[in-house]
Design a protein around this motif. Structure first.
Motif, PDB file in Angstrom:
ATOM      1  N   ALA A  70       0.835  -1.203   0.000  1.00  0.00           N
ATOM      2  CA  ALA A  70       0.000   0.000   0.000  1.00  0.00           C
ATOM      3  C   ALA A  70       0.868   1.250   0.000  1.00  0.00           C
ATOM      4  N   ASP A  73       2.881   1.529  -3.400  1.00  0.00           N
ATOM      5  CA  ASP A  73       2.057   1.871  -4.577  1.00  0.00           C
ATOM      6  C   ASP A  73       1.202   3.112  -4.357  1.00  0.00           C
ATOM      7  N   ARG A  75      -1.613   3.098  -2.714  1.00  0.00           N
ATOM      8  CA  ARG A  75      -2.997   2.673  -2.904  1.00  0.00           C
ATOM      9  C   ARG A  75      -3.575   2.262  -1.545  1.00  0.00           C
ATOM     10  N   PRO A  76      -4.918   2.331  -1.381  1.00  0.00           N
ATOM     11  CA  PRO A  76      -5.499   2.007  -0.081  1.00  0.00           C
ATOM     12  C   PRO A  76      -5.131   0.601   0.368  1.00  0.00           C
ATOM     13  N   MET A  77      -4.831   0.459   1.675  1.00  0.00           N
ATOM     14  CA  MET A  77      -4.451  -0.859   2.198  1.00  0.00           C
ATOM     15  C   MET A  77      -5.641  -1.812   2.189  1.00  0.00           C
ATOM     16  N   ALA A  79      -9.748  -2.119   0.532  1.00  0.00           N
ATOM     17  CA  ALA A  79     -10.699  -1.460  -0.367  1.00  0.00           C
ATOM     18  C   ALA A  79     -11.964  -1.038   0.353  1.00  0.00           C
ATOM     19  N   THR A  81     -12.843   1.171   2.541  1.00  0.00           N
ATOM     20  CA  THR A  81     -12.243   2.324   3.199  1.00  0.00           C
ATOM     21  C   THR A  81     -13.177   2.868   4.281  1.00  0.00           C
ATOM     22  N   THR A 115     -12.186  11.054  -2.056  1.00  0.00           N
ATOM     23  CA  THR A 115     -12.868   9.855  -2.553  1.00  0.00           C
ATOM     24  C   THR A 115     -12.512   9.605  -4.022  1.00  0.00           C
ATOM     25  N   ILE A 116     -12.458  10.663  -4.807  1.00  0.00           N
ATOM     26  CA  ILE A 116     -12.097  10.521  -6.221  1.00  0.00           C
ATOM     27  C   ILE A 116     -10.598  10.272  -6.374  1.00  0.00           C
ATOM     28  N   VAL A 118      -7.984   9.317  -4.150  1.00  0.00           N
ATOM     29  CA  VAL A 118      -7.152   8.262  -3.528  1.00  0.00           C
ATOM     30  C   VAL A 118      -7.154   6.972  -4.351  1.00  0.00           C
ATOM     31  N   PRO A 119      -8.213   6.345  -4.835  1.00  0.00           N
ATOM     32  CA  PRO A 119      -9.613   6.623  -4.524  1.00  0.00           C
ATOM     33  C   PRO A 119     -10.064   5.867  -3.284  1.00  0.00           C
ATOM     34  N   LEU A 120     -11.077   6.447  -2.588  1.00  0.00           N
ATOM     35  CA  LEU A 120     -11.756   5.716  -1.530  1.00  0.00           C
ATOM     36  C   LEU A 120     -12.983   5.064  -2.140  1.00  0.00           C
ATOM     37  N   ARG A 121     -13.460   3.987  -1.511  1.00  0.00           N
ATOM     38  CA  ARG A 121     -14.690   3.395  -2.012  1.00  0.00           C
ATOM     39  C   ARG A 121     -15.866   4.283  -1.567  1.00  0.00           C
ATOM     40  N   PRO A 122     -16.738   4.641  -2.494  1.00  0.00           N
ATOM     41  CA  PRO A 122     -17.895   5.449  -2.078  1.00  0.00           C
ATOM     42  C   PRO A 122     -18.888   4.602  -1.290  1.00  0.00           C
TER      43      PRO A 122
END
Lengths: 327, 220
Positions: A70, A73, A75-77, A79, A81, A115-116, A118-122
């Motif tokens: 994570a 890269d 990227r979120p550790m 998904a 979030t 949210t857009i 990172v992305p975070l999951r909406p």
């Protein structure tokens, strides 16, 4: 006639701008989602060193690889979030642009942007219609909890990303239930949510004791999410109970994913609040294998400093005395 | 050491038969995501499956990615993590029959009876994600988004995503074609000690429904 020489003083900013609050809120959204806090990482490594079961050991090792991936890269550790939300501590002498509603607006905007990007999951949807704004902002969300601090001119903003489906429970116990009642409820909660690893253990376990029902839940959640691994309650007897209950959790015989093992708790924190004389409400919360939190301190000169310890439970916050002197 | 398997997709009946519970699996090929949003759309509302789905993939991942769309309309897949599968039990028999899915991936497995009665008789097995937070490792394994269906109607979390994956994992084999379950076996081992944990702890003053199943009982 000679002109007077103007000695220009360097201008020191003493006002925190709304844009800085937005930027700080955005950055901590990113940091929380991607970088595992160092205290949790050290904690899980020490749990891993004690885990003698092969499957449980494999799971923890894989999770440690995942934190590295994570961070490498960006990227979120995880998904999931979670439900991104904020805890804000405002110093008595902090001066900031835009007022409190402006600060809330900044945090909503930062959540949507992160949210857009990172992305975070909406994750945030309407509870009945399941409609999604696709930006983690909606009715009453993100939640913002406020606290205040004497003799300070800064603002601390902490975000916590915690999944929310499993691992939390509440019960009204009574004074006669005593420590036995606490142990029993802790075991009930951890066994029911620990099976198949639904609460994503090893976790930082938070216990709220006392208050009224709603503050009992709040205290327990804050105990799990806003205190770092290794931190102990300032009351020595409660500190002792924290260690004892952590051993109870790790003695269940369960590890990650509900496999045989000895890794249920990375740490256990208790927060208390004075409560109704007839009751002893308790809540249990588990902050998971992806214990995501990040804090920004916005100083009076409009600069930002980042860290992973929220330092939420200050002596003033716990308000242990009758008067306000204990700061 | 735990056994490690690399599996090319779509998985053949032979490959699936060889999967032993507790083995570590990495996947290469095409997987699709479907959870309650997709199941309802197809099985309850009667919508048609995407044309090429069944011919291209026999792996159903109970997953919602952390994803977003950039200005060029390309998808950015950040983290990929499973959601808890037990909630989808009621859809599964019909879904496997309709799609010919042979591998179900998710979080936490399904009740062992579902393996015996639904998955195993249809030649299907269940793989679980590991630790449940390996979003970054699984995100790395997604090479590209092949297609996404019902994005506008269902949103990012519930849409049907088709991913091209490489070295996608790790997963652990939870169920085999005999209907055995790793979770169930581990749970039974832990259960042997559970009663002892409560030794000497007195009963709570006020009980709850759940501690007694009979709603006519007094709780005191």
């Amino acid at each position: 006639m000679t002109k007077p020489v103007l000695h220009l003083q360097p201008r020191v900013k003493t006002m925190i701008s709304n844009a800085t609050l937005e930027q700080a809120s955005y950055e901590i959204m990113k940091k929380a989602a991607i970088d595992i806090p160092e205290d949790y990482l050290a904690g899980i490594k020490s749990v891993a060193a004690k885990e003698s079961e092969q499957l449980s050991g494999f799971v923890i090792k894989t999770m440690i690889n995942n934190y590295e991936a994570a961070t490498e890269d960006r990227r979120p550790m995880c998904a999931d979030t979670g439900l991104p939300r904020y805890y804000v501590k405002v110093g008595d002498h902090a001066r900031f642009d835009g007022g409190f509603t402006g600060m809330e607006r900044a945090m909503r905007s930062a959540t949507a942007r992160a949210t857009i990007d990172v992305p975070l999951r909406p994750n945030r949807v309407h509870p009945l219609w399941r409609t999604d704004n696709n930006n983690n902002v909606g009715i009453n969300s993100p939640e913002v909890e406020w606290s205040f601090e004497p003799d300070a001119d800064w603002i601390d903003i902490t975000t916590v990303h915690k999944g929310g489906l499993f691992g939390t429970d509440y019960r009204m116990l009574f004074p006669g239930d005593g420590i036995d009642g606490i142990k029993r409820f802790l075991l009930d909660t951890l066994i029911s949510f620990g099976k198949r690893g639904l609460c994503c253990q090893p976790a930082i376990i938070g216990i709220g004791l006392g208050g009224s029902k709603d503050t009992c839940m709040q205290l327990g959640k804050q105990a799990a999410c806003l205190r770092v691994v290794g931190n102990r309650n300032p009351d020595p007897k409660i500190a002792e109970l924290e260690v004892e209950l952590k051993d109870v959790a790790n003695g269940i015989g369960m590890g990650p994913m509900g496999f045989v093992g000895s890794s249920m708790a990375v740490d256990l924190h208790i927060e208390v609040g004075h409560t109704h004389t007839g009751g002893m409400p308790i809540s249990v919360h588990t902050f998971c294998l992806s214990s995501r939190r990040a804090t920004a301190r916005i100083h009076a000169d409009d600069t930002i400093e980042y860290r992973t310890d929220p330092m939420w439970f200050t002596p003033y916050y716990r308000r242990e005395t009758v008067i306000w002197e204990n700061t | 050491m735990l056994n490690k398997v690399n599996l090319d997709l779509p998985a053949s009946p032979d490959d699936i038969a060889k999967l032993a519970i507790g083995s570590i699996v990495f996947l290469n090929g095409i997987v699709y995501t479907a959870r309650e949003g997709v199941y309802n759309k197809v099985l309850v509302d009667g919508r048609e499956l995407p044309d090429d789905l069944t011919s291209r993939s026999n792996v159903n991942f109970h997953c919602s990615p952390a994803a977003s769309k950039n200005e060029n309309g390309e998808f950015h897949i950040g983290g990929v993590t499973a959601t808890a599968s037990f909630r989808f039990s009621k859809y599964l028999a019909q879904w496997l029959d309709l799609t010919n899915t042979k591998i179900v991936i998710g979080k936490g497995g399904m009740p062992v009876n579902d393996y015996k009665n639904i998955l195993a008789p249809r030649g299907a097995v269940y793989l679980t994600t590991v630790g449940y937070g390996t979003g970054a490792l699984l995100g790395r394994g997604v090479q590209s988004v092949d297609a996404v269906h019902w994005l506008n109607e269902l949103g990012i979390a519930q849409a049907l995503w088709i991913f091209k994956v490489k070295n996608f994992g790790p997963f652990l084999v939870d169920s085999d074609l005999q209907g055995n379950s790793l979770f169930a076996q581990q749970g039974e081992l832990i259960n042997q000690n559970v009663e002892g944990l409560y030794d000497g702890l007195k009963e709570p003053a006020l009980h709850r429904y759940g501690e007694t199943g009979n709603r006519k009982d007094e709780l005191m």
